[in-house]
Design a protein around this motif. Sequence first.
Motif, PDB file in Angstrom:
ATOM      1  N   ASP A   6     -16.195  16.907  18.313  1.00  0.00           N
ATOM      2  CA  ASP A   6     -14.936  16.860  17.576  1.00  0.00           C
ATOM      3  C   ASP A   6     -14.553  18.272  17.165  1.00  0.00           C
ATOM      4  OD1 ASP A   6     -16.161  17.281  14.861  1.00  0.00           O
ATOM      5  OD2 ASP A   6     -16.963  15.277  15.233  1.00  0.00           O
ATOM      6  N   VAL A   7     -13.272  18.426  16.868  1.00  0.00           N
ATOM      7  CA  VAL A   7     -12.703  19.729  16.557  1.00  0.00           C
ATOM      8  C   VAL A   7     -11.891  19.611  15.278  1.00  0.00           C
ATOM      9  CG1 VAL A   7     -11.234  21.609  17.383  1.00  0.00           C
ATOM     10  CG2 VAL A   7     -12.564  20.247  19.029  1.00  0.00           C
ATOM     11  N   ALA A   8     -12.040  20.611  14.395  1.00  0.00           N
ATOM     12  CA  ALA A   8     -11.255  20.651  13.155  1.00  0.00           C
ATOM     13  C   ALA A   8     -10.738  22.065  12.944  1.00  0.00           C
ATOM     14  CB  ALA A   8     -12.111  20.230  11.959  1.00  0.00           C
ATOM     15  N   ARG A  24     -24.590  15.724  15.281  1.00  0.00           N
ATOM     16  CA  ARG A  24     -23.522  16.579  14.787  1.00  0.00           C
ATOM     17  C   ARG A  24     -23.059  16.232  13.379  1.00  0.00           C
ATOM     18  NH1 ARG A  24     -19.927  13.464  18.596  1.00  0.00           N
ATOM     19  NH2 ARG A  24     -17.962  12.919  17.561  1.00  0.00           N
ATOM     20  N   ARG A  25     -23.437  15.051  12.908  1.00  0.00           N
ATOM     21  CA  ARG A  25     -23.076  14.663  11.541  1.00  0.00           C
ATOM     22  C   ARG A  25     -23.772  15.523  10.489  1.00  0.00           C
ATOM     23  NH1 ARG A  25     -24.474   8.399  11.828  1.00  0.00           N
ATOM     24  NH2 ARG A  25     -26.058   9.260  13.231  1.00  0.00           N
ATOM     25  N   VAL A  31     -18.037  21.568   7.971  1.00  0.00           N
ATOM     26  CA  VAL A  31     -16.801  21.533   8.763  1.00  0.00           C
ATOM     27  C   VAL A  31     -15.556  21.821   7.933  1.00  0.00           C
ATOM     28  CG1 VAL A  31     -15.289  20.061  10.140  1.00  0.00           C
ATOM     29  CG2 VAL A  31     -17.745  20.115  10.622  1.00  0.00           C
ATOM     30  N   PRO A  32     -15.320  21.106   6.829  1.00  0.00           N
ATOM     31  CA  PRO A  32     -14.080  21.379   6.085  1.00  0.00           C
ATOM     32  C   PRO A  32     -14.032  22.780   5.486  1.00  0.00           C
ATOM     33  CG  PRO A  32     -15.472  19.835   4.878  1.00  0.00           C
ATOM     34  CD  PRO A  32     -16.075  19.992   6.240  1.00  0.00           C
ATOM     35  N   VAL A  33     -15.172  23.308   5.093  1.00  0.00           N
ATOM     36  CA  VAL A  33     -15.223  24.641   4.492  1.00  0.00           C
ATOM     37  C   VAL A  33     -14.878  25.702   5.533  1.00  0.00           C
ATOM     38  CG1 VAL A  33     -16.741  26.335   3.401  1.00  0.00           C
ATOM     39  CG2 VAL A  33     -16.867  23.930   2.730  1.00  0.00           C
ATOM     40  N   LEU A  34     -15.449  25.591   6.728  1.00  0.00           N
ATOM     41  CA  LEU A  34     -15.181  26.569   7.776  1.00  0.00           C
ATOM     42  C   LEU A  34     -13.745  26.451   8.289  1.00  0.00           C
ATOM     43  CD1 LEU A  34     -18.551  26.376   9.751  1.00  0.00           C
ATOM     44  CD2 LEU A  34     -17.795  28.207   8.234  1.00  0.00           C
ATOM     45  N   ALA A  35     -13.241  25.222   8.382  1.00  0.00           N
ATOM     46  CA  ALA A  35     -11.849  25.035   8.799  1.00  0.00           C
ATOM     47  C   ALA A  35     -10.900  25.643   7.776  1.00  0.00           C
ATOM     48  CB  ALA A  35     -11.560  23.552   9.013  1.00  0.00           C
ATOM     49  N   ARG A  43     -18.054  20.859  16.818  1.00  0.00           N
ATOM     50  CA  ARG A  43     -19.453  20.404  16.729  1.00  0.00           C
ATOM     51  C   ARG A  43     -19.672  19.343  17.797  1.00  0.00           C
ATOM     52  NH1 ARG A  43     -19.734  16.595  11.263  1.00  0.00           N
ATOM     53  NH2 ARG A  43     -17.736  15.534  11.612  1.00  0.00           N
ATOM     54  N   CYS A  44     -20.860  19.319  18.351  1.00  0.00           N
ATOM     55  CA  CYS A  44     -21.142  18.415  19.468  1.00  0.00           C
ATOM     56  C   CYS A  44     -22.493  17.746  19.271  1.00  0.00           C
ATOM     57  CB  CYS A  44     -21.116  19.179  20.788  1.00  0.00           C
ATOM     58  SG  CYS A  44     -22.312  20.528  20.886  1.00  0.00           S
ATOM     59  N   ASP A  45     -22.661  16.633  19.981  1.00  0.00           N
ATOM     60  CA  ASP A  45     -23.955  15.955  20.052  1.00  0.00           C
ATOM     61  C   ASP A  45     -24.618  16.332  21.367  1.00  0.00           C
ATOM     62  OD1 ASP A  45     -23.755  14.488  17.652  1.00  0.00           O
ATOM     63  OD2 ASP A  45     -22.598  12.906  18.621  1.00  0.00           O
TER      64      ASP A  45
END
Length: 254
Positions: A6-8, A24-25, A31-35, A43-45
């Motif tokens: 997924d991409v954010a 990836r969870r 994720v929200p902080v870096l976005a 991030r990927c599995d």
Amino acid sequence: MILSHDVAGTGPTVLLLHSTVCDRRMWDPQVPVLAEAGYRVVRCDLRGFGQTPVPDGPYGNAQDVVDLLDLLGAERAALVGSSGGGRIALEIAARWPDRVVSLALLCTALAGHEPSAELRAFGEREDALIEAGDIAGATELNVATWLGPEADEATREHVSRMQRHAFEVQLAAVEEFPSLKPEFDLSAVTAPTLLVSGAHDLPDFRQIAAHLSDRLSTTRHLELAWAGHLPSLERPDAVNPVLVGFLSETFPAG
């Protein structure tokens, strides 16, 4: 096969590679902080983790990740890797140095590392539990081994769910295929590198960080007195500013 991902956010690409205790969870707190800091966060599995199926033939994790970057049109990226994800990030940075702008390695593993007696004992105990069909016991062993004292109960349950899922997916596979292990030279890595280790981790990973500090040309080593093996989950409030600060220096969002 393209890895589930997924991409954010928008901006320079930062790719997060999970520990093999997780999927990836594990990067939910980052994720929200870096976005918000101005990055396109991917991030990927890896194969056999999360939503990516087990391999259907010989495979290479590093090539899988590079294929994903190609799909997303990311010619250059920063890589953030945890444990086994760090080992993959190092391989990518050595084999495709022009594509990796910076590296942040959290308690990274390292190809060719000779495990300590403590790490071997963990592996033997895990194997014995799995062979006995005690997947719950093997999961509990991993949670107890890899999380430090700062991890709360919700984090322990989160890691338990990810590890249990990986066991179930991988053990259900009809056939096991080998991961390809191409040779590469760490001296080819040009990306500035942040090495993070935890004082409560197994000694192997602090030794790896010290070894990489000597082998790589531009490194910074930060040991966290409170951390176990998964500091980004144990105390994201402490790790997130470190990651954002390092990325801002080495791969500015603009």
